[in-house]
Enzyme design. Structure first.
Site, PDB file in Angstrom:
ATOM      1  N   LYS A  22       0.838  -1.216   0.000  1.00 39.20           N
ATOM      2  CA  LYS A  22       0.000   0.000   0.000  1.00 39.20           C
ATOM      3  C   LYS A  22       0.866   1.256   0.000  1.00 39.20           C
ATOM      4  O   LYS A  22       0.652   2.174  -0.789  1.00 39.20           O
ATOM      5  CB  LYS A  22      -0.891  -0.032   1.253  1.00 39.20           C
ATOM      6  CG  LYS A  22      -1.466   1.293   1.673  1.00 39.20           C
ATOM      7  CD  LYS A  22      -2.224   1.118   2.981  1.00 39.20           C
ATOM      8  CE  LYS A  22      -2.591   2.414   3.656  1.00 39.20           C
ATOM      9  NZ  LYS A  22      -1.469   3.137   4.243  1.00 39.20           N
ATOM     10  N   ASN A  23       1.858   1.289   0.909  1.00 41.94           N
ATOM     11  CA  ASN A  23       2.615   2.533   1.074  1.00 41.94           C
ATOM     12  C   ASN A  23       3.604   2.794  -0.054  1.00 41.94           C
ATOM     13  O   ASN A  23       4.238   3.846  -0.088  1.00 41.94           O
ATOM     14  CB  ASN A  23       3.335   2.539   2.432  1.00 41.94           C
ATOM     15  CG  ASN A  23       2.360   2.720   3.580  1.00 41.94           C
ATOM     16  OD1 ASN A  23       1.165   2.940   3.356  1.00 41.94           O
ATOM     17  ND2 ASN A  23       2.860   2.630   4.804  1.00 41.94           N
ATOM     18  N   CYS A 118      -6.615   7.849   8.780  1.00 39.69           N
ATOM     19  CA  CYS A 118      -6.870   7.330  10.123  1.00 39.69           C
ATOM     20  C   CYS A 118      -6.537   8.392  11.159  1.00 39.69           C
ATOM     21  O   CYS A 118      -5.551   9.130  11.010  1.00 39.69           O
ATOM     22  CB  CYS A 118      -6.012   6.089  10.376  1.00 39.69           C
ATOM     23  SG  CYS A 118      -6.532   4.658   9.435  1.00 39.69           S
ATOM     24  N   ARG A 123      -1.877  15.038  12.599  1.00 40.75           N
ATOM     25  CA  ARG A 123      -1.003  14.641  11.490  1.00 40.75           C
ATOM     26  C   ARG A 123      -0.830  15.862  10.579  1.00 40.75           C
ATOM     27  O   ARG A 123      -1.394  15.946   9.491  1.00 40.75           O
ATOM     28  CB  ARG A 123      -1.606  13.463  10.720  1.00 40.75           C
ATOM     29  CG  ARG A 123      -1.678  12.202  11.555  1.00 40.75           C
ATOM     30  CD  ARG A 123      -2.259  11.043  10.797  1.00 40.75           C
ATOM     31  NE  ARG A 123      -1.272  10.335   9.994  1.00 40.75           N
ATOM     32  CZ  ARG A 123      -1.558   9.248   9.274  1.00 40.75           C
ATOM     33  NH1 ARG A 123      -2.769   8.769   9.245  1.00 40.75           N
ATOM     34  NH2 ARG A 123      -0.622   8.657   8.556  1.00 40.75           N
ATOM     35  N   ASP A 308       3.507   0.955  12.394  1.00 40.79           N
ATOM     36  CA  ASP A 308       2.393   0.268  11.739  1.00 40.79           C
ATOM     37  C   ASP A 308       2.237  -1.176  12.225  1.00 40.79           C
ATOM     38  O   ASP A 308       1.204  -1.801  11.971  1.00 40.79           O
ATOM     39  CB  ASP A 308       2.584   0.263  10.214  1.00 40.79           C
ATOM     40  CG  ASP A 308       2.246   1.607   9.595  1.00 40.79           C
ATOM     41  OD1 ASP A 308       1.721   2.478  10.306  1.00 40.79           O
ATOM     42  OD2 ASP A 308       2.518   1.801   8.391  1.00 40.79           O
ATOM     43  N   ARG A 400      -8.823  -0.550   3.922  1.00 40.96           N
ATOM     44  CA  ARG A 400      -7.931   0.478   3.359  1.00 40.96           C
ATOM     45  C   ARG A 400      -6.559  -0.093   3.043  1.00 40.96           C
ATOM     46  O   ARG A 400      -5.851   0.432   2.190  1.00 40.96           O
ATOM     47  CB  ARG A 400      -7.750   1.614   4.364  1.00 40.96           C
ATOM     48  CG  ARG A 400      -9.042   2.297   4.697  1.00 40.96           C
ATOM     49  CD  ARG A 400      -8.800   3.378   5.673  1.00 40.96           C
ATOM     50  NE  ARG A 400      -7.931   4.326   4.992  1.00 40.96           N
ATOM     51  CZ  ARG A 400      -7.761   5.562   5.378  1.00 40.96           C
ATOM     52  NH1 ARG A 400      -8.377   6.005   6.431  1.00 40.96           N
ATOM     53  NH2 ARG A 400      -6.968   6.354   4.713  1.00 40.96           N
TER      54      ARG A 400
HETATM   55  C1  UD1 Z   1       3.691   7.069   6.577  1.00 44.71           C
HETATM   56  C2  UD1 Z   1       2.932   5.790   6.279  1.00 44.71           C
HETATM   57  C3  UD1 Z   1       2.249   5.276   7.529  1.00 44.71           C
HETATM   58  C4  UD1 Z   1       3.239   5.139   8.677  1.00 44.71           C
HETATM   59  C5  UD1 Z   1       4.046   6.428   8.856  1.00 44.71           C
HETATM   60  C6  UD1 Z   1       5.175   6.272   9.857  1.00 44.71           C
HETATM   61  C7  UD1 Z   1       2.341   6.009   3.945  1.00 44.71           C
HETATM   62  C8  UD1 Z   1       1.264   6.191   2.945  1.00 44.71           C
HETATM   63  N1  UD1 Z   1       1.964   6.061   5.254  1.00 44.71           N
HETATM   64  O1  UD1 Z   1       2.728   8.032   6.995  1.00 44.71           O
HETATM   65  O2  UD1 Z   1       1.669   4.015   7.233  1.00 44.71           O
HETATM   66  O3  UD1 Z   1       2.534   4.883   9.874  1.00 44.71           O
HETATM   67  O4  UD1 Z   1       4.648   6.814   7.597  1.00 44.71           O
HETATM   68  O5  UD1 Z   1       6.031   5.242   9.479  1.00 44.71           O
HETATM   69  O6  UD1 Z   1       3.483   5.783   3.605  1.00 44.71           O
HETATM   70  N2  UD1 Z   1       4.683  15.062  10.807  1.00 44.71           N
HETATM   71  C9  UD1 Z   1       4.621  16.403  11.111  1.00 44.71           C
HETATM   72  N3  UD1 Z   1       4.543  17.299  10.073  1.00 44.71           N
HETATM   73  C10 UD1 Z   1       4.527  16.906   8.766  1.00 44.71           C
HETATM   74  C11 UD1 Z   1       4.603  15.510   8.465  1.00 44.71           C
HETATM   75  C12 UD1 Z   1       4.686  14.610   9.515  1.00 44.71           C
HETATM   76  O7  UD1 Z   1       4.633  16.795  12.264  1.00 44.71           O
HETATM   77  O8  UD1 Z   1       4.458  17.767   7.868  1.00 44.71           O
HETATM   78  C13 UD1 Z   1       4.742  14.071  11.927  1.00 44.71           C
HETATM   79  C14 UD1 Z   1       3.488  13.186  11.979  1.00 44.71           C
HETATM   80  O9  UD1 Z   1       2.415  13.831  12.625  1.00 44.71           O
HETATM   81  C15 UD1 Z   1       3.983  11.969  12.712  1.00 44.71           C
HETATM   82  C16 UD1 Z   1       5.435  11.851  12.233  1.00 44.71           C
HETATM   83  O10 UD1 Z   1       5.779  13.141  11.691  1.00 44.71           O
HETATM   84  O11 UD1 Z   1       3.968  12.175  14.099  1.00 44.71           O
HETATM   85  C17 UD1 Z   1       5.638  10.773  11.181  1.00 44.71           C
HETATM   86  O12 UD1 Z   1       4.843  11.065  10.066  1.00 44.71           O
HETATM   87  P1  UD1 Z   1       5.231  10.625   8.583  1.00 44.71           P
HETATM   88  O13 UD1 Z   1       6.534   9.885   8.586  1.00 44.71           O
HETATM   89  O14 UD1 Z   1       5.108  11.814   7.707  1.00 44.71           O
HETATM   90  O15 UD1 Z   1       4.065   9.606   8.278  1.00 44.71           O
HETATM   91  P2  UD1 Z   1       3.115   9.580   7.028  1.00 44.71           P
HETATM   92  O16 UD1 Z   1       3.879   9.903   5.798  1.00 44.71           O
HETATM   93  O17 UD1 Z   1       1.864  10.311   7.325  1.00 44.71           O
END
Ligand code: UD1
Length: 419
Positions: A22-23, A118, A123, A308, A400
Site C-alpha cells: 500500500k505505502n 486514520c 497529522r 504500523d 484500506r
Molecule cells: C507514513 C505511512 C504510515 C506510517 C508512517 C510512519 C504512507 C502512505 N503512510 O505516513 O503508514 O505509519 O509513515 O512510518 O506511507 N509530521 C509532522 N509534520 C509533517 C509531516 C509529519 O509533524 O508535515 C509528523 C506526523 O504527525 C507523525 C510523524 O511526523 O507524528 C511521522 O509522520 P510521517 O513519517 O510523515 O508519516 P506519514 O507519511 O503520514
C-alpha cells in the site's frame, strides 16, 4: 455495514502470498501524474486506498483502472485537465497529500484541502509545505483550502528535515523530479517504500540517487516517459499475517515477500518463541505455545520497529507468558485498539506513550469495532486466538490496507467471514 465474524481457536496452516505494498503503490500512483505516457503497475493491491487514488486521478482528468481480474493497474496522465482536488477526495485518505507534489510538479499549481486518513492524533503537513516553499511554491490559505502556485516554476533546493517524515520525503521527491536544478534532502526517511518510489521514477527517466538512505539527491529532468513496474511486497501485511499465526498458533509459509524488509520485526517473533526461517522470497514460520513476552518495543523510524506493526504485535502478545512493554514514539494516538483488546480479556495499561501488557491465559470473543487500519488488524489478530465468536465492525478501515483479509486468513484455516 460490513462486519468480520471470527470464531477463534483455529490454528493457521498453509501458504499466504503477500499483496503489493500500500505505502509504495499510493505515492507511485500519484507519481504517474508526472508522466504523460502509459504506465503499467503490476502487483498493485486491491485495497480501498488504491481505489481512492484512482478516483483522484480520474478527477484530475487522467485514466486509471485495474485490468480486469488482475492486480495490474494501467494509468495515463497525458490529458490531465485539472490541478484542483475536491475536499471530498482529499478527505478519503492521508495519502491524497502525495498529489500535491505531483500535480505541482506537472502543472505548477495545485489547490487542495487538508488530507484525511486514520485518526492517529495530529497529522500536520507543515513539513510538506515548508519544503515546497523552499522550492519556489507560494501557498495561500483561504476558506480551509490551500492554493499552491509555483509562479516561476519549481526549482531545486537543499532541504533539511527536522524529522525523517515518510510522506514529506516522498512529496519533495515528486515535486523535485521535473524541477529546474538539483534538490538535496537531508535527514530523509529511509523506509523501503521510498526506494521503491525512486526506482519507479528512475524507470520513467528521473534522476534520483540515495533513496533508502538519509541523503537523497534529485536532479531535475525535462520530461518523464511511461514504464512497467512491479510494486514491492507489503512488509506490513506480511508482518500482520505472521502476528496472526503467532496469535492463533500453527505453521505458515509466507511467499512473495522480501524477508530483508522484515528484519526489524522478525526478531520480536523469535523472542516470542516462534521459529522463523527465511529463504529467497519466503518466510517459514512456526508458532510455539505458549508465546513468551518480549523485551520493550519502541516504535521508531525505519530501520527501527515500525509503528504500523505495533497494534497487531501487541495483540499477539496478549496471551504471551509475562510482561511486554511498548513505547509508541511516532504517533500520539495509536493505542485505540487497546479498548477492544481489553474487552476481549487482555490486561493492558496505557500511560501516555507507554503500554504495558500482562499476558493472560484466555481471550474471549466480543463485539467490537476497528478503530483504524492497523488497530483493526490488531483486533483480528486477537480474535483468532479468542474463545468464541468475535464480531468486528468498521471493516472499511481494515479494507484500506488489506486485500480480502478474510479470504487470505480463511485460506490458511481461520474461521472468518464477512457479513
Ligand atoms: C507514513 C505511512 C504510515 C506510517 C508512517 C510512519 C504512507 C502512505 N503512510 O505516513 O503508514 O505509519 O509513515 O512510518 O506511507 N509530521 C509532522 N509534520 C509533517 C509531516 C509529519 O509533524 O508535515 C509528523 C506526523 O504527525 C507523525 C510523524 O511526523 O507524528 C511521522 O509522520 P510521517 O513519517 O510523515 O508519516 P506519514 O507519511 O503520514
Amino acid at each position: 455495514m460490513q462486519k468480520l465474524i471470527i470464531n477463534g481457536g483455529k490454528k493457521l496452516n498453509g501458504e499466504i502470498r503477500i499483496q503489493g505494498a500500500k505505502n509504495a503503490a499510493l505515492p507511485i500512483m500519484a507519481a504517474s501524474v508526472l508522466c504523460g505516457e502509459n504506465i503499467i503497475l503490476r502487483n498493485c493491491p486491491k485495497i480501498s486506498d488504491v481505489y481512492s487514488a484512482m478516483r483522484i486521478l480520474t478527477y484530475l482528468g487522467c485514466k486509471a483502472g485495474f485490468e480486469e481480474g488482475s492486480g495490474v493497474v494501467s494509468l495515463n496522465a497525458e490529458s490531465i485537465s485539472c490541478s484542483e482536488i475536491s475536499d471530498e477526495l482529499m478527505r478519503e485518505m492521508r495519502s491524497s497529500i502525495f498529489f500535491l507534489g505531483a500535480v505541482l510538479g506537472r502543472t505548477g499549481r495545485c489547490r487542495i484541502t487538508l488530507p484525511g486518513g486514520c485518526d492517529l492524533g495530529p497529522r500536520p503537513i507543515d513539513m510538506h509545505l515548508a519544503a515546497l516553499r523552499k522550492m519556489g511554491v507560494s501557498i495561500h490559505e483561504e476558506y480551509g483550502a490551500l492554493d499552491c502556485v509555483a509562479e516561476n516554476g519549481l526549482h531545486g533546493a537543499k532541504i533539511s528535515l527536522s524529522f525523517p517524515s515518510v510522506g514529506t520525503t516522498e512529496n519533495i521527491m515528486l515535486a523535485a523530479v521535473l524541477a529546474e536544478g538539483t534538490t538535496i534532502i537531508h535527514n530523509a526517511a529511509r523506509e523501503p517504500e521510498i526506494a521503491d518510489l525512486a526506482e519507479f521514477l528512475n524507470r520513467c527517466g528521473a534522476k534520483i540517487s540515495g533513496a533508502g538512505g538519509g541523503k537523497i539527491t534529485v536532479s531535475g529532468v525535462k520530461k518523464l516517459h511511461g514504464c512497467e513496474y512491479d510494486i514491492m511486497p507489503d512488509r506490513i501485511a506480511c508482518a500482520t499475517y505472521l502476528a496472526c499465526a503467532a496469535s492463533a498458533g500453527g505453521e505458515l509459509v509466507i511467499t512473495g515477500c522480501r524477508p530483508s524488509d522484515e528484519e526489524n520485526i522478525l526478531p520480536v517473533f523469535e523472542q516470542m518463541g516462534c521459529i522463523v526461517h527465511t529463504v529467497d522470497d519466503k518466510i517459514f514460520f512456526s508458532a510455539k505455545r505458549p508465546l513468551k513476552a518480549v523485551a520493550p518495543i519502541r516504535t521508531m523510524v525505519y530501520p527501527g520497529f515500525p509503528t504500523d506493526a505495533q497494534a497487531f504485535v501487541m495483540a499477539a502478545l496478549c496471551k504471551a507468558k509475562g510482561t511486554s512493554v511498548f513505547v509508541e514514539n511516532i504517533f500520539e494516538n495509536r493505542y485505540k485498539h487497546v479498548g477492544g483488546l481489553t474487552r476481549m480479556g487482555a490486561d493492558i495499561l496505557v500511560e501516555g506513550k507507554v503500554a504495558v501488557i500482562e499476558g493472560v491465559n484466555r481471550l474471549y470473543g466480543v463485539k467490537t469495532e476497528a478503530p483504524d487500519l492497523r488497530g483493526g488488524a490488531g483486533l483480528v489478530t486477537a480474535a483468532l486466538a479468542a474463545e468464541g465468536t468475535s464480531e468486528i465492525s468498521n471493516v472499511h478501515y481494515i479494507d484500506r490496507g488489506y486485500e480480502d483479509i478474510e479470504k487470505v486468513l480463511s485460506s490458511a484455516g481461520a474461521d472468518i467471514k464477512r457479513i
